[in-house]
Each structure stands twice: as C-alpha cells, then as structure tokens.
Design an enzyme around this catalytic site. Structure first.
Site, PDB file in Angstrom:
ATOM      1  N   LYS A  11     -24.853  -2.396  38.301  1.00  0.00           N
ATOM      2  CA  LYS A  11     -25.413  -3.551  38.986  1.00  0.00           C
ATOM      3  C   LYS A  11     -26.757  -3.701  38.771  1.00  0.00           C
ATOM      4  O   LYS A  11     -27.228  -4.976  38.340  1.00  0.00           O
ATOM      5  CB  LYS A  11     -24.844  -3.817  40.265  1.00  0.00           C
ATOM      6  N   ARG A  86     -21.095  -7.530  50.698  1.00  0.00           N
ATOM      7  CA  ARG A  86     -20.249  -6.650  50.420  1.00  0.00           C
ATOM      8  C   ARG A  86     -19.224  -6.698  51.422  1.00  0.00           C
ATOM      9  O   ARG A  86     -18.267  -5.794  51.711  1.00  0.00           O
ATOM     10  CB  ARG A  86     -20.840  -5.315  50.717  1.00  0.00           C
ATOM     11  N   ARG A 125     -27.687  10.470  37.462  1.00  0.00           N
ATOM     12  CA  ARG A 125     -28.888   9.766  38.149  1.00  0.00           C
ATOM     13  C   ARG A 125     -29.462  10.667  39.245  1.00  0.00           C
ATOM     14  O   ARG A 125     -30.782  10.648  39.566  1.00  0.00           O
ATOM     15  CB  ARG A 125     -28.521   8.410  38.777  1.00  0.00           C
ATOM     16  N   ARG A 131     -31.726  10.749  43.997  1.00  0.00           N
ATOM     17  CA  ARG A 131     -31.342   9.741  45.350  1.00  0.00           C
ATOM     18  C   ARG A 131     -30.658  10.662  45.891  1.00  0.00           C
ATOM     19  O   ARG A 131     -29.381  11.175  45.737  1.00  0.00           O
ATOM     20  CB  ARG A 131     -30.628   8.604  44.827  1.00  0.00           C
ATOM     21  N   ARG A 142     -18.694   6.468  49.032  1.00  0.00           N
ATOM     22  CA  ARG A 142     -19.219   5.226  48.701  1.00  0.00           C
ATOM     23  C   ARG A 142     -18.103   4.476  47.803  1.00  0.00           C
ATOM     24  O   ARG A 142     -17.958   3.350  48.103  1.00  0.00           O
ATOM     25  CB  ARG A 142     -20.351   5.005  47.627  1.00  0.00           C
TER      26      ARG A 142
END
Ligand code: B4P
Length: 196
Positions: A11, A86, A125, A131, A142
């Site tokens: 996204k 969301r 990532r 992160r 998630r």
C-alpha cells in the site's frame, strides 16, 4: 481515492506512486503514527504500545487525526488515503467528512497478495528498516486483525461498486502499471496538469 489491502501488500509503496501521478497527497495513518512516535509527541506516547503489538489505534483518535489532515489545503482537490478506513466506524466518519465537504470517493484500490508472500516482505523490511511491528508474531497478528476488522470494510465498498482489485505480486513497477490500468478502466486517469 483509497488504497487498501493486508499489511505488506504494498500500500505505502504504491500510494506514493499514485499520488505523484495524480498530483494529490498520499495520507498514511501508519506514517502519521510512526512520525509521532519518533518525535515523542503526546499522540506518539499514546499510540506507541498499540502500534508495536499490531492492534488498531482507537477509532476516536484515528478519526480525529484524519479529519484534521483532510481539512488541510493540499487535500481540497483530492487525496489518496493509505490504510484508512480500517474499521466500519472509520468508514462512517469518512462518510461524514466527505458529506460535509460535498465530495465523494472515486475508487478504492484493493491490493491483493497472499499471506506467505506478505510475511516474507515484512520480515525483509524488519531487517532493512527495523520497524518494531515487523516481527513474525506481530505480523501474523496484524493479518488476523485485518481479516477480522478490515475485510468487512472492503466488502462494504465492494457492494458500492467502488473496488478496483489489483494483483500485488510481482515487481513494484508491474504492480504500479496494473493499478494505473485498473483506474483507467474505471475512467480515472490523470489530467496532464495533475502529475508533479
Ligand atoms: P501501516 O503503516 O499502514 O502498515 P502496513 O499495513 O504494514 O502497510 P505498509 O504501507 O507499511 O506496508 P506496504 O504494504 O506498503 O500501519 C501500521 C500500524 O499503524 C497498524 O498495525 C496500526 O497499529 C496502526 N494504524 C494505521 N492505520 C490505522 C487505522 N486506520 N486505524 C487504526 N490503526 C491504524 O509494504 C510492505 C513491504 O513490502 C515494504 O517493505 C515494501 O518495500 C515491500 N513491497 C512493496 N511492494 C512490493 C513488491 N511489489 N514486491 C516486493 N516487495 C514489495
């Protein structure tokens, strides 16, 4: 426009490209939260522990942030929301905001990618960017939160005929070309003056 899809579907990556093509701001609620956490603001302190576990930030807080952001000058003639709404309560708030300004949604880009691929992307990532919410347990959580709370949001926009579904697998450029073509099929193309 909106861009939606499971965590790791691409996204944020595609949002920046679409925004540049159409000359509109890409507004990512995830980026807003991370910036606030990084800068140690009051909001950042409130949301840090929520974001790090992969849960959703409460609607009341998220809605207020988006409302403020959409009132800024650069969003007046169009915007791309990345990662919002969301939940069904966020859908209702967005509707109120749009009604108040006499605007309406043109399209909801849905990026589709299978769970194993997105988990691999996010683990990569984690190595590249460190992160806090990109550990395997949190990534899987998630995905669950997305399936429970955000799938119904997509079903709702599908019923309204707004969803442009795009395969998120393949190179970033290939996916971007698919997004552009899906939008074109819906009669949405950048005007020459749009691109920045
Ligand atoms: P987000 O920042 O939205 O996190 P995300 O779902 O993982 O999407 P992101 O944009 O980062 O990843 P992308 O798929 O682009 O949200 C983070 C947290 O904030 C949430 O868990 C929640 O706590 C909170 N939050 C945000 N919005 C909220 C809301 N509305 N309500 C409540 N809480 C909210 O990319 C993933 C990776 O894939 C990248 O590393 C990228 O480089 C890579 N990638 C992209 N395209 C690729 C391709 N084609 N091939 C290979 N890799 C690719």
């Amino acid at each position: 426009m909106l861009i939606v899809g499971p965590p790791g579907a691409g996204k944020g990556t595609q949002a920046k490209l679409i925004a540049a093509t159409f000359g509109i701001p890409a507004i990512s609620t995830g980026d807003i939260f991370r910036d606030n956490i990084k800068n140690g603001t009051e909001l950042g302190k409130q949301v840090q522990s929520i974001v790090s576990t992969g849960a959703y930030v409460p609607d009341s807080l998220t809605n207020e942030i988006v409302r403020d952001r959409l009132l800024q000058d650069d969003a007046v003639s169009g915007f791309l929301l990345d990662g919002y709404p969301r939940t069904t309560e966020q859908v209702a708030e967005l509707e109120r905001i749009l009604d108040e300004s006499g605007a309406s949604l043109d399209a909801v880009v849905l990026l589709v990618a299978d769970t194993d691929e997105v988990v691999q992307r996010l683990l990569k990532r984690a190595v590249d960017q460190g992160r806090e919410d990109d550990t395997e347990d949190v990534i899987r959580h998630r995905q669950d939160v997305y399936n429970e709370q955000t799938e119904p949001v997509i079903a709702l926009y599908r019923e309204r005929g707004l969803v442009a579904e795009v395969d998120g697998l393949g190179s970033v450029d290939d996916v971007a070309a698919r997004v552009t073509s899906a939008l074109r099929d819906r009669g949405i193309a950048p005007r020459p003056a749009d691109a920045v």
